[in-house]
Design an enzyme around this catalytic site. Structure first.
Site, short mmCIF file in Angstrom:
data_model
loop_
_atom_site.label_atom_id
_atom_site.label_comp_id
_atom_site.label_asym_id
_atom_site.label_seq_id
_atom_site.Cartn_x
_atom_site.Cartn_y
_atom_site.Cartn_z
N GLU A 53 33.41 42.65 45.96
CA GLU A 53 32.54 41.81 46.49
C GLU A 53 31.71 42.50 47.85
O GLU A 53 31.20 41.92 48.69
CB GLU A 53 33.28 40.54 47.19
CG GLU A 53 33.96 39.72 46.20
CD GLU A 53 33.14 38.90 45.16
OE1 GLU A 53 31.69 39.01 45.55
OE2 GLU A 53 33.55 38.36 44.32
N HIS A 88 36.94 36.90 53.18
CA HIS A 88 37.15 35.76 51.94
C HIS A 88 38.34 35.71 51.40
O HIS A 88 39.07 36.79 51.43
CB HIS A 88 35.99 36.53 50.82
CG HIS A 88 36.20 35.91 49.44
ND1 HIS A 88 36.14 34.66 49.57
CD2 HIS A 88 36.72 36.39 48.12
CE1 HIS A 88 36.29 34.18 48.24
NE2 HIS A 88 36.66 35.09 47.37
N HIS A 133 36.49 28.45 43.83
CA HIS A 133 36.97 29.72 44.14
C HIS A 133 37.43 30.05 45.42
O HIS A 133 38.42 30.54 45.68
CB HIS A 133 35.47 30.59 44.10
CG HIS A 133 35.51 31.93 43.89
ND1 HIS A 133 35.07 33.05 43.23
CD2 HIS A 133 36.62 32.78 44.68
CE1 HIS A 133 35.23 34.23 43.49
NE2 HIS A 133 36.20 34.04 44.40
#
Length: 274
Positions: free
Chosen positions: A117, A141, A212
């Protein structure tokens, strides 16, 4: 010269990844963190750098980050292993002076790359640097369980989702008055989801990836962790409230306005009216 493993940023990343794993937010290789560092912060540790750093081309140029240093979690690495072997699971990199590539100066001792990412992180760093005057240095994240759960049963709209979380716990409006942004479901690890996330980061320090996980930004690792932790706690409360049949009473619009005035924050207007 000092040993890099004793640096505040390596020790801070060890604590953050360990805390997040113990929270249950980062199963297997789930989750990623990037911390932007200043040149003077990494300079004392140059003796630990690779003599010949490995250069990797960026999938998307980032000239705004030229020459910037980042400590990042590695792709495919387990958060639970960072404290056991930080040099294998973390990477210290510097973006090239044209923003087209980066050099790996330390870490990833068994090979590999920074988080998949990285594009989303870099695009979000660029935006958060702009809107915070450079004070925001962390992008985090994770797969926060209850925030993900709510994404299945609540309308995926910034204002109403924010209002739900504000009502879930009194401290939420104070901690994230700018609310939460939401992107559509997208394939992770792509430049596209990075662009969408960065667009939301212009207005919100929290961005939900439905089904997610969550992205959070802040000046420090503690700030970013605390931001996500606060939102996730509220989401947990609301999951329990919904499982008990829904709200019978809640924090009113007028009470939210009074709360904002008391703590001198400007709440997201659309969420007040949601």
């Amino acid at each position: 010269m000092q040993a890099i493993l004793s640096s505040w940023f390596i020790q801070g990343m060890i604590k953050a990844t360990s805390d997040m794993w113990h929270k249950g937010w980062d199963e297997r290789n789930g989750g990623n963190i990037s911390l932007r560092l200043l040149a003077e912060e990494v300079e004392p540790y140059r003796r630990d750098f690779y003599q010949q750093p490995r250069k990797v081309e960026l999938t998307q140029p980032a000239p705004e980050l030229a020459n910037s240093w980042f400590l990042v979690t590695g792709s495919g690495k387990f958060f639970r292993n960072v404290e056991l072997n930080p040099a294998e699971n973390l990477v210290l990199l510097q973006v090239s002076n044209d923003g087209m590539a980066y050099d790996i100066h330390w870490g990833l001792t068994q090979g590999g790359l920074p988080t998949s990412e990285l594009a989303a992180h870099f695009q979000s760093h660029i935006v958060r640097m702009q809107v915070s005057g450079g004070t925001n240095r962390v992008i985090m994240h994770c797969h926060a369980t209850n925030l993900i759960a709510l994404s299945y049963v609540q309308k995926l709209e910034n204002a109403s989702f924010t209002r739900l979380l504000w009502e879930g716990s009194t401290e939420c409006l104070v901690v994230f008055p700018d609310g939460i942004g939401i992107v559509p479901w997208m394939v992770p690890g792509t430049d596209g989801i990075g662009t969408q996330t960065a667009e939301q980061m212009r207005e919100h320090s929290l961005v939900l990836w439905p089904f997610h996980g969550i992205f959070g930004s802040g000046p420090t690792l503690d700030d970013a962790f605390g931001l996500i932790d606060t939102a996730e706690k509220s989401a947990e409360i609301m999951v329990k409230v919904l499982s008990m049949g829904g709200k019978k009473q809640t924090i009113s619009r007028e009470q939210l306005i009074a709360l904002a005035a008391r703590f001198d924050v400007t709440p997201m207007a659309a969420a007040l009216d949601a």
